[in-house]
Design an enzyme around this catalytic site. Structure first.
Site, mmCIF file in Angstrom:
data_model
loop_
_atom_site.group_PDB
_atom_site.id
_atom_site.type_symbol
_atom_site.label_atom_id
_atom_site.label_comp_id
_atom_site.label_asym_id
_atom_site.label_seq_id
_atom_site.Cartn_x
_atom_site.Cartn_y
_atom_site.Cartn_z
ATOM 1 N N ASN A 1 -12.798 -3.366 2.464
ATOM 2 C CA ASN A 1 -13.742 -2.250 2.497
ATOM 3 C C ASN A 1 -14.636 -2.342 1.264
ATOM 4 O O ASN A 1 -14.144 -2.544 0.152
ATOM 5 C CB ASN A 1 -12.981 -0.923 2.499
ATOM 6 C CG ASN A 1 -12.119 -0.766 3.738
ATOM 7 O OD1 ASN A 1 -12.525 -1.163 4.822
ATOM 8 N ND2 ASN A 1 -10.941 -0.204 3.582
ATOM 9 N N ASP B 1 0.849 -1.182 0.000
ATOM 10 C CA ASP B 1 0.000 0.000 0.000
ATOM 11 C C ASP B 1 0.894 1.246 0.000
ATOM 12 O O ASP B 1 1.909 1.293 0.698
ATOM 13 C CB ASP B 1 -0.914 0.002 1.239
ATOM 14 C CG ASP B 1 -2.055 0.994 1.107
ATOM 15 O OD1 ASP B 1 -3.217 0.547 1.007
ATOM 16 O OD2 ASP B 1 -1.799 2.217 1.097
ATOM 17 N N ILE B 2 0.508 2.247 -0.774
ATOM 18 C CA ILE B 2 1.321 3.458 -0.908
ATOM 19 C C ILE B 2 1.325 4.276 0.381
ATOM 20 O O ILE B 2 2.243 5.061 0.634
ATOM 21 C CB ILE B 2 0.807 4.312 -2.098
ATOM 22 C CG1 ILE B 2 1.907 5.221 -2.625
ATOM 23 C CG2 ILE B 2 -0.441 5.089 -1.744
ATOM 24 C CD1 ILE B 2 1.578 5.862 -3.963
ATOM 25 N N HIS C 1 -6.953 -5.760 2.125
ATOM 26 C CA HIS C 1 -5.775 -5.258 2.811
ATOM 27 C C HIS C 1 -5.275 -6.356 3.739
ATOM 28 O O HIS C 1 -6.072 -6.984 4.436
ATOM 29 C CB HIS C 1 -6.127 -4.054 3.705
ATOM 30 C CG HIS C 1 -6.696 -2.873 2.987
ATOM 31 N ND1 HIS C 1 -6.008 -1.688 2.829
ATOM 32 C CD2 HIS C 1 -7.902 -2.671 2.405
ATOM 33 C CE1 HIS C 1 -6.754 -0.810 2.189
ATOM 34 N NE2 HIS C 1 -7.921 -1.385 1.924
ATOM 35 N N HIS D 1 -10.373 -5.417 -3.567
ATOM 36 C CA HIS D 1 -9.059 -5.677 -2.979
ATOM 37 C C HIS D 1 -9.226 -6.033 -1.515
ATOM 38 O O HIS D 1 -10.199 -5.631 -0.870
ATOM 39 C CB HIS D 1 -8.144 -4.448 -3.090
ATOM 40 C CG HIS D 1 -8.738 -3.193 -2.545
ATOM 41 N ND1 HIS D 1 -9.657 -2.442 -3.260
ATOM 42 C CD2 HIS D 1 -8.562 -2.544 -1.365
ATOM 43 C CE1 HIS D 1 -10.011 -1.387 -2.537
ATOM 44 N NE2 HIS D 1 -9.380 -1.428 -1.376
ATOM 45 N N GLU E 1 -12.370 3.257 -1.188
ATOM 46 C CA GLU E 1 -11.918 4.393 -2.009
ATOM 47 C C GLU E 1 -11.647 3.995 -3.458
ATOM 48 O O GLU E 1 -11.907 4.763 -4.372
ATOM 49 C CB GLU E 1 -10.646 4.998 -1.408
ATOM 50 C CG GLU E 1 -10.884 5.710 -0.084
ATOM 51 C CD GLU E 1 -9.580 6.044 0.626
ATOM 52 O OE1 GLU E 1 -8.524 6.077 -0.028
ATOM 53 O OE2 GLU E 1 -9.642 6.265 1.845
ATOM 54 N N VAL E 2 -11.058 2.829 -3.638
ATOM 55 C CA VAL E 2 -10.695 2.407 -4.999
ATOM 56 C C VAL E 2 -11.680 1.337 -5.464
ATOM 57 O O VAL E 2 -11.796 0.271 -4.835
ATOM 58 C CB VAL E 2 -9.250 1.850 -5.033
ATOM 59 C CG1 VAL E 2 -8.895 1.413 -6.450
ATOM 60 C CG2 VAL E 2 -8.255 2.901 -4.540
HETATM 61 P P1 5GP Z 1 -9.797 1.313 0.207
HETATM 62 O O1 5GP Z 1 -10.173 2.476 1.047
HETATM 63 O O2 5GP Z 1 -10.384 1.421 -1.191
HETATM 64 O O3 5GP Z 1 -10.098 0.005 0.853
HETATM 65 O O4 5GP Z 1 -8.221 1.341 0.081
HETATM 66 C C1 5GP Z 1 -7.507 1.793 -1.012
HETATM 67 C C2 5GP Z 1 -6.047 1.747 -0.663
HETATM 68 O O5 5GP Z 1 -5.292 1.975 -1.839
HETATM 69 C C3 5GP Z 1 -5.593 2.808 0.355
HETATM 70 O O6 5GP Z 1 -5.067 2.163 1.507
HETATM 71 C C4 5GP Z 1 -4.546 3.618 -0.399
HETATM 72 O O7 5GP Z 1 -3.454 3.997 0.412
HETATM 73 C C5 5GP Z 1 -4.124 2.677 -1.503
HETATM 74 N N1 5GP Z 1 -3.679 3.340 -2.720
HETATM 75 C C6 5GP Z 1 -4.288 4.365 -3.362
HETATM 76 N N2 5GP Z 1 -3.595 4.717 -4.465
HETATM 77 C C7 5GP Z 1 -2.541 3.876 -4.533
HETATM 78 C C8 5GP Z 1 -1.449 3.745 -5.453
HETATM 79 O O8 5GP Z 1 -1.321 4.457 -6.442
HETATM 80 N N3 5GP Z 1 -0.531 2.765 -5.184
HETATM 81 C C9 5GP Z 1 -0.644 1.942 -4.090
HETATM 82 N N4 5GP Z 1 0.298 1.036 -3.922
HETATM 83 N N5 5GP Z 1 -1.651 2.051 -3.204
HETATM 84 C C10 5GP Z 1 -2.595 3.004 -3.425
#
Ligand code: 5GP
Length: 126
Positions: free
Chosen positions: A97, A35-36, A112, A110, A105-106
């Site tokens: 999530n 994760d970034i 984590h 996925h 968010e994405v």
């Molecule tokens: P969500 O809230 O959708 O479950 O989590 C999305 C995750 O993607 C977040 O923890 C965020 O830090 C990670 N993320 C967003 N953009 C990027 C990216 O460009 N590269 C990587 N490696 N992680 C990302």
């Protein structure tokens, strides 16, 4: 059930190689990468390679082979990073999530994998 997959979401770009990532494991059906913005010493994301918006979409539309391949990749990450309690690891938390209230968010399914310290309470009390 209708899911509208956005081909321009950030994980789709990572899968196409348009955005770099720090790969932990790359298998036939899934990609695992760091994760970034890590929330723990170990913070790995595992994504299927197919275009699925969320868990429900993945489970209802993916083939059995994709589903098994995805979860084998999750296990592979745990094995590679020595997280599995059954093999002497200290454990981990797996989070998916999902949708608005899940604060996803994405919009590419996925999970984590968080580890490397006690992760704390499951969710904040309200
Ligand atoms: P969500 O809230 O959708 O479950 O989590 C999305 C995750 O993607 C977040 O923890 C965020 O830090 C990670 N993320 C967003 N953009 C990027 C990216 O460009 N590269 C990587 N490696 N992680 C990302």
């Amino acid at each position: 059930m209708a899911y509208d997959y956005d081909n321009d979401n950030i994980f789709a770009k990572i899968l196409r190689g348009e955005i770099p990532n720090r790969t932990v494991l790359d298998t036939g059906h899934a990609l695992a990468f760091e994760d970034i913005s890590p929330r723990a010493p170990v913070h790995v994301l595992v994504i299927p390679k197919g275009p699925y918006v969320c868990f429900d979409h993945f489970q209802s539309a993916a083939t059995n082979e994709e589903i098994v391949g995805f979860f084998e990749t999750v296990r592979g990450v745990c094995e590679k990073l020595n997280l599995s309690p059954g093999e002497g690891g200290k454990g981990y938390r797996m989070i998916a999530n999902t949708g608005r209230d899940g604060v996803q968010e994405v919009p590419h399914f996925h999970v984590h994998i968080l580890a490397g310290r006690p992760i704390g309470p499951m969710v904040m009390a309200v």
